[in-house]
Design a protein around this motif. Structure first.
Motif, mmCIF file in Angstrom:
data_model
loop_
_atom_site.group_PDB
_atom_site.id
_atom_site.type_symbol
_atom_site.label_atom_id
_atom_site.label_comp_id
_atom_site.label_asym_id
_atom_site.label_seq_id
_atom_site.Cartn_x
_atom_site.Cartn_y
_atom_site.Cartn_z
ATOM 1 N N UNK A 13 0.809 -1.210 0.000
ATOM 2 C CA UNK A 13 0.000 0.000 0.000
ATOM 3 C C UNK A 13 0.848 1.268 0.000
ATOM 4 N N UNK A 14 1.998 1.200 0.629
ATOM 5 C CA UNK A 14 2.848 2.387 0.753
ATOM 6 C C UNK A 14 4.314 2.029 0.489
ATOM 7 N N UNK A 15 4.651 1.833 -0.773
ATOM 8 C CA UNK A 15 6.006 1.391 -1.111
ATOM 9 C C UNK A 15 7.105 2.377 -0.705
ATOM 10 N N UNK A 16 6.753 3.637 -0.512
ATOM 11 C CA UNK A 16 7.762 4.624 -0.128
ATOM 12 C C UNK A 16 8.295 4.404 1.286
ATOM 13 N N UNK A 17 7.688 3.521 2.049
ATOM 14 C CA UNK A 17 8.139 3.248 3.413
ATOM 15 C C UNK A 17 9.144 2.095 3.488
#
Length: 50
Positions: A13-17
């Motif tokens: 859901x949040x690949x930037x993390x």
């Protein structure tokens, strides 16, 4: 849900993390999972009205 399953779900859901998530505590992972689930539910709710 296992720690690895939580990490996978959050990264989907949040690949930037990806650089931060490996160092997150279990409590932080739980909070992120809750946020991801809320976001997904919101998207599903919005999709039903289209």
């Amino acid at each position: 849900m296992t720690r690895q399953e939580k990490i996978s779900a959050i990264l989907d859901a949040r690949p930037n993390l990806k650089h931060i998530i490996l160092f997150a505590t279990d409590e932080q992972l739980d909070r992120l999972i809750e946020e991801v689930q809320k976001d997904l539910q919101k998207e599903l709710d919005e999709a039903t009205f289209i």
